[in-house]
Design an enzyme around this catalytic site. Structure first.
Site, PDB file in Angstrom:
ATOM      1  N   GLY A 135       5.746  64.393  81.004  1.00  0.00           N
ATOM      2  CA  GLY A 135       6.870  63.739  81.662  1.00  0.00           C
ATOM      3  C   GLY A 135       7.628  64.645  82.618  1.00  0.00           C
ATOM      4  O   GLY A 135       8.747  64.324  83.048  1.00  0.00           O
ATOM      5  N   HIS A 159       6.959  75.341  82.121  1.00  0.00           N
ATOM      6  CA  HIS A 159       6.101  74.880  81.024  1.00  0.00           C
ATOM      7  C   HIS A 159       6.082  75.913  79.891  1.00  0.00           C
ATOM      8  O   HIS A 159       5.321  75.770  78.942  1.00  0.00           O
ATOM      9  CB  HIS A 159       4.673  74.654  81.512  1.00  0.00           C
ATOM     10  CG  HIS A 159       4.474  73.383  82.295  1.00  0.00           C
ATOM     11  ND1 HIS A 159       5.132  72.209  82.004  1.00  0.00           N
ATOM     12  CD2 HIS A 159       3.666  73.095  83.348  1.00  0.00           C
ATOM     13  CE1 HIS A 159       4.747  71.270  82.851  1.00  0.00           C
ATOM     14  NE2 HIS A 159       3.868  71.773  83.676  1.00  0.00           N
ATOM     15  N   LYS A 204      -0.866  56.345  85.319  1.00  0.00           N
ATOM     16  CA  LYS A 204      -0.596  55.051  84.690  1.00  0.00           C
ATOM     17  C   LYS A 204       0.864  54.917  84.253  1.00  0.00           C
ATOM     18  O   LYS A 204       1.445  53.849  84.321  1.00  0.00           O
ATOM     19  CB  LYS A 204      -1.495  54.902  83.462  1.00  0.00           C
ATOM     20  CG  LYS A 204      -2.497  53.779  83.549  1.00  0.00           C
ATOM     21  CD  LYS A 204      -3.328  53.730  82.286  1.00  0.00           C
ATOM     22  CE  LYS A 204      -4.180  52.483  82.271  1.00  0.00           C
ATOM     23  NZ  LYS A 204      -5.029  52.442  81.073  1.00  0.00           N
TER      24      LYS A 204
HETATM   25  P1  PAP Z   1       2.910  68.035  85.043  1.00  0.00           P
HETATM   26  O1  PAP Z   1       3.300  68.614  83.731  1.00  0.00           O
HETATM   27  O2  PAP Z   1       1.593  68.511  85.560  1.00  0.00           O
HETATM   28  O3  PAP Z   1       3.977  68.142  86.087  1.00  0.00           O
HETATM   29  P2  PAP Z   1       3.651  65.414  84.166  1.00  0.00           P
HETATM   30  O4  PAP Z   1       4.535  64.858  85.198  1.00  0.00           O
HETATM   31  O5  PAP Z   1       4.269  65.923  82.922  1.00  0.00           O
HETATM   32  O6  PAP Z   1       2.667  66.479  84.801  1.00  0.00           O
HETATM   33  O7  PAP Z   1       2.616  64.322  83.684  1.00  0.00           O
HETATM   34  C1  PAP Z   1       2.168  63.293  84.451  1.00  0.00           C
HETATM   35  C2  PAP Z   1       2.305  62.045  83.621  1.00  0.00           C
HETATM   36  O8  PAP Z   1       3.597  61.480  83.812  1.00  0.00           O
HETATM   37  C3  PAP Z   1       1.293  61.015  84.063  1.00  0.00           C
HETATM   38  O9  PAP Z   1       0.996  60.265  82.876  1.00  0.00           O
HETATM   39  P3  PAP Z   1      -0.355  59.449  82.713  1.00  0.00           P
HETATM   40  O10 PAP Z   1      -1.482  60.339  83.116  1.00  0.00           O
HETATM   41  O11 PAP Z   1      -0.412  59.075  81.268  1.00  0.00           O
HETATM   42  O12 PAP Z   1      -0.232  58.252  83.584  1.00  0.00           O
HETATM   43  C4  PAP Z   1       2.095  60.229  85.067  1.00  0.00           C
HETATM   44  O13 PAP Z   1       1.572  58.951  85.330  1.00  0.00           O
HETATM   45  C5  PAP Z   1       3.453  60.177  84.377  1.00  0.00           C
HETATM   46  N1  PAP Z   1       4.546  59.919  85.316  1.00  0.00           N
HETATM   47  C6  PAP Z   1       4.783  60.534  86.506  1.00  0.00           C
HETATM   48  N2  PAP Z   1       5.874  60.025  87.071  1.00  0.00           N
HETATM   49  C7  PAP Z   1       6.330  59.063  86.256  1.00  0.00           C
HETATM   50  C8  PAP Z   1       7.426  58.149  86.331  1.00  0.00           C
HETATM   51  N3  PAP Z   1       8.253  58.142  87.367  1.00  0.00           N
HETATM   52  N4  PAP Z   1       7.605  57.305  85.309  1.00  0.00           N
HETATM   53  C9  PAP Z   1       6.769  57.298  84.236  1.00  0.00           C
HETATM   54  N5  PAP Z   1       5.716  58.130  84.121  1.00  0.00           N
HETATM   55  C10 PAP Z   1       5.492  59.000  85.109  1.00  0.00           C
END
Ligand code: PAP
Length: 341
Positions: free
Chosen positions: A88, A150, A307
């Site tokens: 997240g 992180h 997603k």
């Molecule tokens: P990072 O640690 O590499 O920055 P991070 O943002 O924690 O990544 O993780 C991405 C996840 O957050 C994705 O989840 P998924 O693969 O299960 O779909 C991404 O879709 C989700 N994500 C990014 N932005 C949002 C948002 N605005 N609302 C809800 N979920 C989100």
């Protein structure tokens, strides 16, 4: 008569606006390369990991982490956003930025930085900034600053972990099963033949990047119990369930609660809408082919919006795999007061 000085700009402002793109000649690797080379090493998918102070960190982060630990000077109003990868981060960066900067940038405004920039270009990623020796750029940011990491709580610089400097930390966690799925999809963008099992096993044995995940989560959980005024513990699933309540919580934690008039004007809903998955994914800047975010390992910006749901693990794991990871995590968290549903 001296000219009246203009008021100092107030933060947060997008990191991209102070980053001139320059990279220093010397990086922490030059200074701490020997120390890093002596640490236990593991190859995991596309990453080389080193075991540093109990956690498997991407090798290129370690020298920067040492510099961060030894030389970071927190400001009293700094807010550090923390997470295990794929739990997240992007969403929390957007929500925190939109909330903290709402005075300068009304969230409903067409010119809001989050409509032209990916959240990773608004909030600097400490681990990579320090790894690249670019930390002087953080000094250019007006207060209050927002940054993210992180790293586990136990690896944060002592003045931050002690809460002495007044600096605050907001952490977001996520069901580890959904984290693995998200991580697998993310890494497959660089290594399309990565099998799910090759991602799942290191998470289960605690050797995935930034892992063990349970120790990571517990480090922040314990800190949030000990110092709730300094460490806020959020869950991705709660953000999905009730984003507005969590935005209010975040605002209060950052010392910027929404006023009654802001509430009446719908400011909370505006932040939620600006940072919603559909809104962010649909932006030109986050569409496939729009460019990359990240420094050392630049990733296509659309890779951060897949997603955005809870429970996608059921489409990737057998019930036995899910039960196995649940049981490992349950056992590790036993007696701590923390659990995943
Ligand atoms: P990072 O640690 O590499 O920055 P991070 O943002 O924690 O990544 O993780 C991405 C996840 O957050 C994705 O989840 P998924 O693969 O299960 O779909 C991404 O879709 C989700 N994500 C990014 N932005 C949002 C948002 N605005 N609302 C809800 N979920 C989100």
């Amino acid at each position: 008569m001296a000219a009246a000085s203009s008021p100092a700009p107030s933060g947060p402002i997008p990191f991209k606006d102070v980053d001139d793109g320059s990279v220093p000649e010397h990086t922490p690797k030059d200074e701490f390369g020997d120390l890093v080379a002596a640490l236990p090493l593991r190859q995991q998918s596309i990453l080389e990991l080193r075991l540093y102070q109990g956690f498997w960190l991407p090798e290129h982060w370690v020298p920067g982490t040492i510099v961060f630990q030894r030389r970071f000077a927190p400001r009293p109003d700094d807010v550090i956003l923390a997470s295990y990868p794929k739990c997240g981060t992007t969403w929390l960066k957007a929500l925190a930025f939109a909330t903290a900067a709402r005075g300068a940038y009304p969230p409903a405004g067409a010119g809001h930085p989050l409509r032209r920039l990916n959240p990773h270009d608004c909030v600097p990623f400490i681990d990579e900034i320090f790894a690249g020796g670019e930390h002087a750029k953080l000094d250019l940011l007006p207060s209050p600053r927002l940054m993210n990491t992180h790293l586990p709580y136990t690896l944060l610089p002592e003045p931050v972990a002690r809460g002495g400097g007044g600096c605050r930390v907001a952490y977001v966690c996520r069901d580890p099963k959904d984290m693995v799925v998200s991580l697998w999809h993310f890494l497959r963008r660089s290594k399309p033949d990565l099998s799910f099992a090759d991602m799942f096993e290191p998470v289960c044995d605690g050797t995935a990047a930034a892992g063990p995940v349970w120790d990571h989560v517990l480090s922040y959980w314990r800190a949030s119990v000990a110092r709730p005024d300094r460490v806020l513990f959020l869950r991705y699933e709660d953000l999905l369930r009730d984003p507005a309540a969590n935005v209010r919580k975040l605002a209060e934690f950052m010392g910027r609660p929404f006023s009654a008039s802001e509430e009446d004007a719908g400011a909370v809903a505006d932040v939620v809408e600006l940072c919603s998955f559909d809104q962010m994914k649909g932006l030109e800047v986050n569409k496939p082919g729009s460019g990359t975010a990240g420094r050392y390992r630049a990733m296509p910006r659309d890779a951060f919006f897949r997603k955005g749901v809870a429970g996608d693990w059921a489409n990737h794991m057998t019930p036995e795999m899910a039960a196995r990871l649940d049981e490992i995590v349950r056992e590790k968290l036993q007696g701590t007061g923390l659990h995943f549903a």
